[in-house]
Design a protein around this motif. Structure first.
Motif, PDB file in Angstrom:
ATOM      1  N   MET A 141       0.857  -1.259   0.033  1.00  0.00           N
ATOM      2  CA  MET A 141       0.185   0.040  -0.039  1.00  0.00           C
ATOM      3  C   MET A 141       0.853   1.318  -0.015  1.00  0.00           C
ATOM      4  SD  MET A 141      -2.756  -1.277   2.617  1.00  0.00           S
ATOM      5  CE  MET A 141      -3.449   0.439   3.004  1.00  0.00           C
ATOM      6  N   GLY A 142       2.128   1.011   0.298  1.00  0.00           N
ATOM      7  CA  GLY A 142       3.086   2.200  -0.090  1.00  0.00           C
ATOM      8  C   GLY A 142       3.268   2.889   1.424  1.00  0.00           C
ATOM      9  N   GLY A 143       2.928   2.250   2.517  1.00  0.00           N
ATOM     10  CA  GLY A 143       3.158   2.827   3.828  1.00  0.00           C
ATOM     11  C   GLY A 143       4.262   2.196   4.611  1.00  0.00           C
ATOM     12  N   ALA A 144       5.236   1.366   4.149  1.00  0.00           N
ATOM     13  CA  ALA A 144       6.282   0.729   4.768  1.00  0.00           C
ATOM     14  C   ALA A 144       7.130   0.283   3.652  1.00  0.00           C
ATOM     15  CB  ALA A 144       5.956  -0.604   5.621  1.00  0.00           C
ATOM     16  N   GLY A 145       8.332   0.025   4.058  1.00  0.00           N
ATOM     17  CA  GLY A 145       9.630  -0.259   3.308  1.00  0.00           C
ATOM     18  C   GLY A 145       9.866  -1.945   3.146  1.00  0.00           C
ATOM     19  N   LEU A 147      -4.234   8.267   2.321  1.00  0.00           N
ATOM     20  CA  LEU A 147      -3.163   8.457   3.519  1.00  0.00           C
ATOM     21  C   LEU A 147      -1.965   8.331   2.487  1.00  0.00           C
ATOM     22  CD1 LEU A 147      -4.333   4.793   5.219  1.00  0.00           C
ATOM     23  CD2 LEU A 147      -4.233   7.297   6.232  1.00  0.00           C
ATOM     24  N   PRO A 148      -0.884   9.382   3.240  1.00  0.00           N
ATOM     25  CA  PRO A 148       0.226   9.659   2.274  1.00  0.00           C
ATOM     26  C   PRO A 148       0.988   8.248   2.279  1.00  0.00           C
ATOM     27  CG  PRO A 148       0.377  10.395   4.578  1.00  0.00           C
ATOM     28  CD  PRO A 148      -1.099   9.891   4.432  1.00  0.00           C
ATOM     29  N   LYS A 149       1.934   8.249   1.207  1.00  0.00           N
ATOM     30  CA  LYS A 149       2.676   7.011   0.817  1.00  0.00           C
ATOM     31  C   LYS A 149       4.212   7.382   0.861  1.00  0.00           C
ATOM     32  CE  LYS A 149      -0.883   4.808  -1.799  1.00  0.00           C
ATOM     33  NZ  LYS A 149      -1.357   3.977  -2.842  1.00  0.00           N
ATOM     34  N   LEU A 150       4.953   6.451   0.954  1.00  0.00           N
ATOM     35  CA  LEU A 150       6.518   6.709   0.544  1.00  0.00           C
ATOM     36  C   LEU A 150       6.652   6.776  -0.606  1.00  0.00           C
ATOM     37  CD1 LEU A 150       7.705   3.947   3.396  1.00  0.00           C
ATOM     38  CD2 LEU A 150       7.759   6.507   3.608  1.00  0.00           C
ATOM     39  N   PRO A 151       7.611   7.403  -1.217  1.00  0.00           N
ATOM     40  CA  PRO A 151       7.830   7.584  -2.693  1.00  0.00           C
ATOM     41  C   PRO A 151       8.428   6.388  -3.056  1.00  0.00           C
ATOM     42  CG  PRO A 151       9.557   8.902  -1.301  1.00  0.00           C
ATOM     43  CD  PRO A 151       8.545   8.192  -0.332  1.00  0.00           C
ATOM     44  N   GLU A 152       8.091   5.867  -4.178  1.00  0.00           N
ATOM     45  CA  GLU A 152       8.488   4.550  -4.974  1.00  0.00           C
ATOM     46  C   GLU A 152       9.839   4.571  -5.514  1.00  0.00           C
ATOM     47  OE1 GLU A 152       5.895   3.366  -8.048  1.00  0.00           O
ATOM     48  OE2 GLU A 152       3.919   4.025  -6.885  1.00  0.00           O
ATOM     49  N   ASP A 153      10.214   5.774  -5.646  1.00  0.00           N
ATOM     50  CA  ASP A 153      11.722   5.968  -6.075  1.00  0.00           C
ATOM     51  C   ASP A 153      12.481   5.776  -4.683  1.00  0.00           C
ATOM     52  OD1 ASP A 153      14.331   6.367  -7.190  1.00  0.00           O
ATOM     53  OD2 ASP A 153      13.941   8.395  -7.484  1.00  0.00           O
ATOM     54  N   VAL A 170      12.500  11.255   1.633  1.00  0.00           N
ATOM     55  CA  VAL A 170      11.435  10.761   2.316  1.00  0.00           C
ATOM     56  C   VAL A 170      10.950  11.851   2.949  1.00  0.00           C
ATOM     57  CG1 VAL A 170      11.077   9.560   4.613  1.00  0.00           C
ATOM     58  CG2 VAL A 170      12.799   8.699   3.052  1.00  0.00           C
ATOM     59  N   PRO A 171       9.390  11.785   2.881  1.00  0.00           N
ATOM     60  CA  PRO A 171       8.793  13.157   3.498  1.00  0.00           C
ATOM     61  C   PRO A 171       9.088  13.390   4.931  1.00  0.00           C
ATOM     62  CG  PRO A 171       7.305  11.460   2.217  1.00  0.00           C
ATOM     63  CD  PRO A 171       8.625  10.826   2.358  1.00  0.00           C
ATOM     64  N   PRO A 172       9.051  14.588   5.147  1.00  0.00           N
ATOM     65  CA  PRO A 172       9.470  14.947   6.739  1.00  0.00           C
ATOM     66  C   PRO A 172       8.825  14.350   7.801  1.00  0.00           C
ATOM     67  CG  PRO A 172       8.771  16.809   5.441  1.00  0.00           C
ATOM     68  CD  PRO A 172       8.606  15.831   4.519  1.00  0.00           C
ATOM     69  N   GLU A 173       7.474  14.181   7.307  1.00  0.00           N
ATOM     70  CA  GLU A 173       6.651  13.599   8.680  1.00  0.00           C
ATOM     71  C   GLU A 173       6.526  12.286   8.685  1.00  0.00           C
ATOM     72  OE1 GLU A 173       3.996  13.488   4.821  1.00  0.00           O
ATOM     73  OE2 GLU A 173       5.341  15.135   5.719  1.00  0.00           O
ATOM     74  N   ALA A 174       7.406  11.357   7.598  1.00  0.00           N
ATOM     75  CA  ALA A 174       7.728   9.878   7.671  1.00  0.00           C
ATOM     76  C   ALA A 174       8.232   9.468   8.991  1.00  0.00           C
ATOM     77  CB  ALA A 174       8.239   9.316   6.521  1.00  0.00           C
ATOM     78  N   VAL A 175       7.751   8.583   9.590  1.00  0.00           N
ATOM     79  CA  VAL A 175       8.263   7.777  10.833  1.00  0.00           C
ATOM     80  C   VAL A 175       9.275   6.674  10.555  1.00  0.00           C
ATOM     81  CG1 VAL A 175       7.468   6.708  12.769  1.00  0.00           C
ATOM     82  CG2 VAL A 175       6.500   8.719  12.100  1.00  0.00           C
ATOM     83  N   PRO A 176      10.307   6.757  11.038  1.00  0.00           N
ATOM     84  CA  PRO A 176      11.127   5.360  10.637  1.00  0.00           C
ATOM     85  C   PRO A 176      10.515   4.324  11.462  1.00  0.00           C
ATOM     86  CG  PRO A 176      12.458   6.821  12.240  1.00  0.00           C
ATOM     87  CD  PRO A 176      11.108   7.406  11.874  1.00  0.00           C
TER      88      PRO A 176
END
Length: 180
Positions: free
Chosen positions: A70-74, A143-149, A154-160
């Motif tokens: 879904m683009g929400g995790a790596g 819902l925001p997604k992580l970039p595919e590339d 990484v977006p600044p609000e992304a949580v590791p």
């Protein structure tokens, strides 16, 4: 006592390394997660707990696979969760995912609040959720997604999330030590 040492050195120390690298660079290296996963299966055999280790691996890996699709995790998050599931088994993997997700939500909310974007994001999300559940409108809960590339920032609000999973694994292990 040997079981606790195996988990500490074979799982928790590598999970800590994953947490640090994910926090610093938003990457969880395969050179840590893949040996950790293999060691988790060896540990499950040693502990005579292979079915539970396999179930924990499948459950935690499956949940993160859905999130990744879904683009929400790596991919690193997925492999770390699967490895933790193999080490801890199904029931503890469930707790690790729950606690890790809670940490991630709090951390993400804090990031958005610091950026002054929490209220707008919550309104957008709940409005979309309302439209989807009440009126059946698909695709409105954005819902925001992580970039595919992988090279994209990484977006600044992304949580590791690997850091959250590692913290949750340490918490579950600590509770297991106290409870027995």
């Amino acid at each position: 006592m040997a079981h606790k040492l195996f988990i500490f050195f074979g799982c928790l120390i590598p999970a800590l390394a994953c947490a640090v690298t994910d926090f610093r660079s938003r990457i969880i290296p395969n050179r840590i997660t893949l040996p950790m996963l293999a060691a988790g299966f060896f540990y499950a055999v040693y502990a005579k707990n292979l079915p539970d280790g396999l179930l924990g691996f499948a459950f935690a890996g499956g949940v993160l696979l859905v999130c990744a699709l879904m683009g929400g995790a790596g991919g690193g998050d997925l492999k770390l969760a699967a490895a933790l599931g193999a080490w801890f088994g199904f029931r503890n993997a469930l707790w690790i995912l729950f606690i890790g997700s809670f940490i991630g939500v709090v951390w993400g909310s804090w990031n958005l609040a610091r950026q002054g974007r929490l209220k707008a994001r919550m309104l957008l999300f709940f409005r979309g959720l309302f439209l989807e559940t009440v009126y059946g409108m698909k695709g409105t809960a954005i819902l925001p997604k992580l970039p595919e590339d992988p090279e994209a920032p990484v977006p600044p609000e992304a949580v590791p999330f690997g850091t959250c999973l590692a913290a949750a694994a340490w918490a579950v292990w600590g509770v297991r030590l106290l409870v027995g």
